[in-house]
Design a protein around this motif. Structure first.
Motif, PDB file in Angstrom:
ATOM      1  N   SER A 129       0.824  -1.194   0.000  1.00  0.00           N
ATOM      2  CA  SER A 129       0.000   0.000   0.000  1.00  0.00           C
ATOM      3  C   SER A 129       0.861   1.246   0.000  1.00  0.00           C
ATOM      4  O   SER A 129       2.015   1.226   0.415  1.00  0.00           O
ATOM      5  N   SER A 130       0.265   2.320  -0.490  1.00  0.00           N
ATOM      6  CA  SER A 130       0.952   3.598  -0.521  1.00  0.00           C
ATOM      7  C   SER A 130       1.151   4.109   0.896  1.00  0.00           C
ATOM      8  O   SER A 130       0.278   3.949   1.755  1.00  0.00           O
ATOM      9  N   PRO A 131       2.304   4.746   1.172  1.00  0.00           N
ATOM     10  CA  PRO A 131       2.494   5.328   2.505  1.00  0.00           C
ATOM     11  C   PRO A 131       1.413   6.337   2.864  1.00  0.00           C
ATOM     12  O   PRO A 131       1.093   6.524   4.033  1.00  0.00           O
ATOM     13  N   SER A 132       0.854   6.990   1.841  1.00  0.00           N
ATOM     14  CA  SER A 132      -0.193   7.985   2.070  1.00  0.00           C
ATOM     15  C   SER A 132      -1.571   7.414   1.746  1.00  0.00           C
ATOM     16  O   SER A 132      -2.418   8.084   1.175  1.00  0.00           O
ATOM     17  N   LEU A 133      -1.772   6.151   2.088  1.00  0.00           N
ATOM     18  CA  LEU A 133      -3.038   5.483   1.792  1.00  0.00           C
ATOM     19  C   LEU A 133      -4.214   6.285   2.347  1.00  0.00           C
ATOM     20  O   LEU A 133      -4.252   6.645   3.514  1.00  0.00           O
ATOM     21  N   VAL A 134      -5.188   6.557   1.473  1.00  0.00           N
ATOM     22  CA  VAL A 134      -6.414   7.250   1.880  1.00  0.00           C
ATOM     23  C   VAL A 134      -7.418   6.201   2.311  1.00  0.00           C
ATOM     24  O   VAL A 134      -7.834   5.362   1.505  1.00  0.00           O
ATOM     25  N   THR A 135      -7.809   6.207   3.571  1.00  0.00           N
ATOM     26  CA  THR A 135      -8.697   5.155   4.049  1.00  0.00           C
ATOM     27  C   THR A 135      -9.389   5.556   5.342  1.00  0.00           C
ATOM     28  O   THR A 135      -8.932   6.425   6.076  1.00  0.00           O
ATOM     29  N   ASN A 136     -10.485   4.901   5.592  1.00  0.00           N
ATOM     30  CA  ASN A 136     -11.177   4.998   6.883  1.00  0.00           C
ATOM     31  C   ASN A 136     -11.125   3.675   7.623  1.00  0.00           C
ATOM     32  O   ASN A 136     -11.869   3.448   8.567  1.00  0.00           O
ATOM     33  N   ALA A 137     -10.259   2.777   7.133  1.00  0.00           N
ATOM     34  CA  ALA A 137     -10.181   1.429   7.680  1.00  0.00           C
ATOM     35  C   ALA A 137      -9.448   1.416   9.018  1.00  0.00           C
ATOM     36  O   ALA A 137      -8.559   2.231   9.282  1.00  0.00           O
ATOM     37  N   THR A 138      -9.804   0.463   9.852  1.00  0.00           N
ATOM     38  CA  THR A 138      -9.060   0.211  11.078  1.00  0.00           C
ATOM     39  C   THR A 138      -7.747  -0.480  10.710  1.00  0.00           C
ATOM     40  O   THR A 138      -7.602  -1.009   9.592  1.00  0.00           O
ATOM     41  N   PRO A 139      -6.784  -0.498  11.597  1.00  0.00           N
ATOM     42  CA  PRO A 139      -5.533  -1.212  11.287  1.00  0.00           C
ATOM     43  C   PRO A 139      -5.773  -2.661  10.873  1.00  0.00           C
ATOM     44  O   PRO A 139      -5.114  -3.163   9.956  1.00  0.00           O
ATOM     45  N   ALA A 140      -6.712  -3.325  11.523  1.00  0.00           N
ATOM     46  CA  ALA A 140      -6.988  -4.722  11.168  1.00  0.00           C
ATOM     47  C   ALA A 140      -7.585  -4.822   9.773  1.00  0.00           C
ATOM     48  O   ALA A 140      -7.241  -5.716   8.991  1.00  0.00           O
ATOM     49  N   GLU A 141      -8.509  -3.927   9.428  1.00  0.00           N
ATOM     50  CA  GLU A 141      -9.118  -3.934   8.087  1.00  0.00           C
ATOM     51  C   GLU A 141      -8.086  -3.613   7.026  1.00  0.00           C
ATOM     52  O   GLU A 141      -8.098  -4.194   5.931  1.00  0.00           O
ATOM     53  N   ARG A 142      -7.187  -2.711   7.348  1.00  0.00           N
ATOM     54  CA  ARG A 142      -6.135  -2.370   6.381  1.00  0.00           C
ATOM     55  C   ARG A 142      -5.246  -3.580   6.127  1.00  0.00           C
ATOM     56  O   ARG A 142      -4.913  -3.879   4.974  1.00  0.00           O
ATOM     57  N   ARG A 143      -4.846  -4.275   7.201  1.00  0.00           N
ATOM     58  CA  ARG A 143      -4.000  -5.455   7.022  1.00  0.00           C
ATOM     59  C   ARG A 143      -4.725  -6.532   6.222  1.00  0.00           C
ATOM     60  O   ARG A 143      -4.121  -7.205   5.375  1.00  0.00           O
ATOM     61  N   ALA A 144      -6.037  -6.677   6.448  1.00  0.00           N
ATOM     62  CA  ALA A 144      -6.803  -7.684   5.706  1.00  0.00           C
ATOM     63  C   ALA A 144      -6.843  -7.349   4.213  1.00  0.00           C
ATOM     64  O   ALA A 144      -6.709  -8.233   3.358  1.00  0.00           O
ATOM     65  N   ALA A 145      -7.034  -6.071   3.892  1.00  0.00           N
ATOM     66  CA  ALA A 145      -7.058  -5.662   2.483  1.00  0.00           C
ATOM     67  C   ALA A 145      -5.694  -5.846   1.849  1.00  0.00           C
ATOM     68  O   ALA A 145      -5.573  -6.300   0.691  1.00  0.00           O
ATOM     69  N   GLU A 146      -4.635  -5.515   2.578  1.00  0.00           N
ATOM     70  CA  GLU A 146      -3.288  -5.687   2.052  1.00  0.00           C
ATOM     71  C   GLU A 146      -2.970  -7.156   1.813  1.00  0.00           C
ATOM     72  O   GLU A 146      -2.241  -7.510   0.880  1.00  0.00           O
ATOM     73  N   THR A 147      -3.536  -8.019   2.643  1.00  0.00           N
ATOM     74  CA  THR A 147      -3.337  -9.457   2.453  1.00  0.00           C
ATOM     75  C   THR A 147      -3.939  -9.910   1.125  1.00  0.00           C
ATOM     76  O   THR A 147      -3.333 -10.688   0.371  1.00  0.00           O
ATOM     77  N   LEU A 190       6.328  -9.850 -14.104  1.00  0.00           N
ATOM     78  CA  LEU A 190       6.818  -8.992 -13.035  1.00  0.00           C
ATOM     79  C   LEU A 190       5.722  -7.999 -12.671  1.00  0.00           C
ATOM     80  O   LEU A 190       5.585  -6.958 -13.308  1.00  0.00           O
ATOM     81  N   PRO A 191       4.896  -8.317 -11.697  1.00  0.00           N
ATOM     82  CA  PRO A 191       3.772  -7.423 -11.387  1.00  0.00           C
ATOM     83  C   PRO A 191       4.169  -6.314 -10.418  1.00  0.00           C
ATOM     84  O   PRO A 191       4.988  -6.501  -9.521  1.00  0.00           O
ATOM     85  N   GLN A 192       3.562  -5.177 -10.631  1.00  0.00           N
ATOM     86  CA  GLN A 192       3.623  -4.068  -9.691  1.00  0.00           C
ATOM     87  C   GLN A 192       2.192  -3.768  -9.276  1.00  0.00           C
ATOM     88  O   GLN A 192       1.340  -3.531 -10.125  1.00  0.00           O
ATOM     89  N   LEU A 193       1.904  -3.769  -8.014  1.00  0.00           N
ATOM     90  CA  LEU A 193       0.545  -3.596  -7.525  1.00  0.00           C
ATOM     91  C   LEU A 193       0.602  -2.791  -6.234  1.00  0.00           C
ATOM     92  O   LEU A 193       1.369  -3.121  -5.319  1.00  0.00           O
ATOM     93  N   ARG A 194      -0.202  -1.715  -6.188  1.00  0.00           N
ATOM     94  CA  ARG A 194      -0.163  -0.882  -4.998  1.00  0.00           C
ATOM     95  C   ARG A 194      -1.558  -0.393  -4.651  1.00  0.00           C
ATOM     96  O   ARG A 194      -2.291   0.090  -5.517  1.00  0.00           O
ATOM     97  N   LEU A 195      -1.935  -0.525  -3.405  1.00  0.00           N
ATOM     98  CA  LEU A 195      -3.210  -0.054  -2.888  1.00  0.00           C
ATOM     99  C   LEU A 195      -3.052   1.412  -2.486  1.00  0.00           C
ATOM    100  O   LEU A 195      -2.232   1.740  -1.620  1.00  0.00           O
TER     101      LEU A 195
END
Length: 813
Positions: free
Chosen positions: A103-121, A166-171
């Motif tokens: 994910s981007s260091p400046s990720l725009v989100t309203n997610a909780t830390p747990a929700e963010r980790r789940a999405a990143e997974t 060679l994939p590049q993928l960023r949330l």
């Protein structure tokens, strides 16, 4: 015979003047039949205020990701066979072999830390699947069983080698709601050939995917998602490059290209690519070379990249393909079905420089678009001229959409900008963004945004509203334009179009040479601005005439005198007209060489042609169009034909030369004359004048009631500015024009303004209750010599008085 002048001026007045010329009698002949009445000139000067032209536009089809993967592939489009075609983007730099952050260091989100980790997974699993060339993961981004080659034809299997992906993928954005999350992903997919280590970018762009909540926590990737529109300038360049190759293959070096894009709510969308100007140029070789050098010097054109091209091979297993489970991101049942499928293997050919490729004019396109970005909603026409190195940009023309209030467009633009920031995670902000897009008429994008809001918070938008906005997708400008591009060629050409008439006349002349046959051919070539050929046929007619003189009937002799005089006059006037000739199927344009004011004229003609065919479906012939570089030259030419000075307020005149016969009027010539008035609303004026030409075609030159003629012409230009408000205000204060006044077209100044407003309102009322085809059928019956109001009553099944009463009661509410 008569010359009919219909024109536009910048003041609110109107005059109708007739100048008697001469009269004669013509009896039947094998070529023309009937009795001609008097010859006269008639000039109508009509006020054309700034208006909006309706411009129907195409749309992205918003289907699910796995059904239409091309929408998720930033460099792909769908061909006629349904395969996903794409062009590899320039490999500006090699992608990193090591994976970037999820994910981007400046990720725009309203997610909780747990929700963010789940999405990143989930994103991490998707990237792993891409790296292992999982078939479902590749399909998610529009890549499945493809071959990369250096050309447009797949290389033989012996010249290919298996590649690593060679994939590049960023949330970058994540909006979380009770039912799941909307994830915005930036992606890039690269392949390495393994032989020379060449790395090729296969796809790239931005997608927004739906992550469904799982029982017990976490998210699962689904096949539900929404396209993020691709950059319009890049799309236009790709289309222009295709057209450049076609033009080059056809040796059509004398060609102009019109790229049309629309801006609504801060976003550009591609509408169409018109290569209608296939004969003639605007800049001469020296000026074109100078313009090309300037484009390169300021960075408006960059060299073609040596990138190869991605070529689809269809749903087939390639050599070396393996079989594995198709699970991606643990999708829930019914969303991304699991099973044993063939994984797509990517093969990459030897990377070779692209040869004979045009330069990239995307920087020029971006700069032209930037000129118009603060003008609200509207359409830009970008004109380019073919050169051996690439398309050379000439200029762009803006056509404002006055049906959209500036504040409405500004609100949507601001909401769009906010969606890149914290508003992305606000479901209420997303709903308001979707509603603002709906008010703009951007129905596809509006439906997408409202679907996201409803998915994030079920019940926020509501089922009834979702059904309404989903149904509106069919009316999205891009979808409409896409349908029109398909439907317009089916309308065809008018029976007297030169492409039909000239071959017929030549066959008749070869079978039986005659003076009349030669004169008719000369007249047709003169209309096409082929003045030398016209002169040759005039000479041939005069060589044949002495031998036929004693055998001609009185009628034939009269027609010969008439056509000889007509062709002689056209030959005499031709050298006084601008010398540069640009042709399309429907227009023959005379303009000055290197005169960039012509760009506005060409853009206006393209838009007018599109309106006539798309909105009214009228088959047209070829019309001669003359652009005068100054008002004095315009007045001198038109004044000569009229026998008196042309008003200084007149900016456009349509000249139709008719001869009356027993079988009805016969057109001897028609011209649309304009001069480059910098203060005139060129797009509206051209569309209005071409509307008059279309009315004349359908009615076959017979008299059409003033309100019907002007109403249709005004509808073609997109409607009279604030016409409905004007009609309502006039009715509320008792200043509404009576049926008698409307029928006779009496009045000037403010009364003329109300006349035009009522005329377009009546046309709208008829179209809404009986359809556009009813309007065309009325004109067709008039063309068959049915009295105009008898034709109206027969088609609408109401009397003119009843139509007027119903409109006055219901049509202006």
């Amino acid at each position: 015979m008569r010359w009919v002048f219909t024109g536009a001026n910048s003041t609110q007045n109107r005059s109708n003047v007739e100048w008697p010329l001469l009269s004669t009698r013509l009896s039947s002949s094998p070529y023309f039949t009937g009795l001609a009445s008097s010859f006269s000139f008639r000039m109508t000067c009509s006020p054309i205020p700034p208006t909006r032209r309706f411009d129907a536009r195409p749309a992205f089809l918003a289907l699910c990701l796995l059904c239409l993967p091309a929408f998720w592939h930033g460099d792909s489009e769908r061909g006629a066979d349904g395969a996903a075609w794409a062009q590899a983007a320039p490999p500006v730099s090699a992608p990193p072999v090591s994976a970037p952050p999820i994910s981007s260091p400046s990720l725009v989100t309203n997610a909780t830390p747990a929700e963010r980790r789940a999405a990143e997974t989930v994103v991490g699993r998707l990237r792993e699947a891409l790296a292992s060339q999982d078939a479902n993961a590749l399909s998610f981004f529009g890549l499945s069983d493809v071959v990369v080659t250096s050309g447009i034809v797949a290389a033989p299997s012996g010249n290919t080698a298996q590649a690593a992906t060679l994939p590049q993928l960023r949330l970058t954005h994540l909006a979380v709601g009770p039912a799941g999350a909307v994830a915005r992903l930036e992606y890039g997919l690269w392949a390495s050939s393994g032989k020379a280590g060449a790395q090729v970018r296969l796809a790239g762009g931005v997608i927004e995917a739906w992550l469904q909540r799982r029982e017990g926590g976490g998210f699962a990737l689904t096949d539900k998602g929404w396209p993020v529109p691709r950059d319009a300038a890049s799309q236009l360049h790709d289309k222009a490059a295709q057209q450049w190759h076609k033009t080059r293959a056809a040796s059509g070096k004398h060609a102009l290209l019109n790229l049309v894009a629309e801006r609504r709510g801060g976003r550009w969308a591609v509408l169409r690519v018109s290569a209608i100007w296939e004969d003639g140029v605007l800049l001469d070789e020296a000026k074109l070379a100078r313009a090309a050098r300037q484009m390169e010097a300021i960075g408006d054109a960059v060299p073609a990249s040596p990138a190869p091209t991605l070529v689809p091979q269809g749903p087939q297993a390639l050599p070396g393909a393996s079989t594995r489970s198709a699970q991606v991101g643990e999708a829930p049942a019914g969303q991304n079905p699991t099973g044993q499928i063939t994984a797509g293997q990517i093969t990459v050919a030897q990377v070779a420089p692209a040869r004979n490729a045009p330069w990239d004019e995307t920087p020029w396109l971006r700069r032209q678009m930037a000129r118009h970005e603060d003008r609200g909603a509207g359409t830009a026409h970008l004109l380019l001229q073919w050169s051996a190195r690439g398309w050379v940009g000439l200029d762009s023309v803006w056509d404002a959409d006055r049906s959209v209030a500036q504040r409405t467009d500004a609100a949507a633009r601001q909401a769009r900008q906010a969606m890149d920031g914290p508003a992305f995670a606000s479901v209420t902000a997303r709903r308001e963004f979707g509603e603002s897009l709906y008010r703009l008429g951007a129905f596809d994008e509006a439906a997408d945004e409202l679907e996201k809001a409803e998915a994030l918070q079920p019940g926020l938008v509501g089922a009834a509203r979702m059904r309404q906005v989903t149904a509106a997708r069919a009316r999205d400008p891009q979808r409409v334009a896409a349908r029109m591009v398909i439907e317009e060629p089916k309308i065809g050409l008018h029976p007297d179009h030169p492409s039909r008439l000239v071959p017929l006349l030549r066959r008749e002349f070869e079978a039986s040479p005659s003076t009349l046959g030669a004169l008719r051919l000369g007249l047709e070539y003169s209309r096409l601005a082929a003045d030398e050929l016209a002169g040759a046929w005039l000479k041939k007619a005069r060589e044949l005439e002495p031998a036929e003189r004693n055998q001609l009937s009185g009628s034939d002799a009269a027609w010969i005198r008439l056509l000889d005089t007509q062709l002689m006059e056209r030959q005499r006037l031709a050298p006084t007209k601008p010398s540069n000739i640009i042709r399309s199927t429907l227009f023959t344009v005379r303009c000055q060489p290197n005169d960039l004011d012509t760009v506005r004229l060409l853009a206006g003609l393209e838009a007018a042609q599109h309106a006539i065919y798309a909105d009214f479906g009228i088959p047209m012939s070829n019309t001669e169009v003359v652009l005068w570089p100054s008002q004095s030259q315009f007045q001198s030419y038109t004044g000569h034909l009229a026998g008196r000075d042309t008003s200084e307020f007149v900016t456009a005149l349509t000249l139709t030369q008719l001869v009356r016969t027993d079988s009805g009027p016969h057109v001897l010539g028609e011209e649309m004359n304009f001069y480059a008035d910098p203060n005139a609303n060129t797009m509206s004026t051209i569309a209005h004048e071409y509307g008059h030409v279309a009315v004349r075609h359908l009615s076959k030159g017979r008299d059409v009631p003033e309100w019907l003629n002007e109403g249709i012409a005004t509808a073609v230009e997109g409607g009279y500015d604030n016409y409905l408000r004007r009609v309502r205000e006039a009715a509320s204060v008792g200043r509404q024009r009576s049926k008698r006044e409307q029928r006779r077209g009496e009045g000037d100044g403010d009364r003329a303004v109300i006349d035009y407003a009522q005329a377009i309102s009546l046309i709208d009322y008829i179209g809404a209750h009986w359809g556009r085809d009813a309007i065309l059928e009325i004109l067709r019956r008039i063309g068959k010599d049915v009295e105009p109001y008898a034709a109206l009553s027969a088609v609408l099944q109401v009397s003119p008085q009843q139509l007027w009463n119903d409109w006055a009661r219901e049509g202006i509410k």
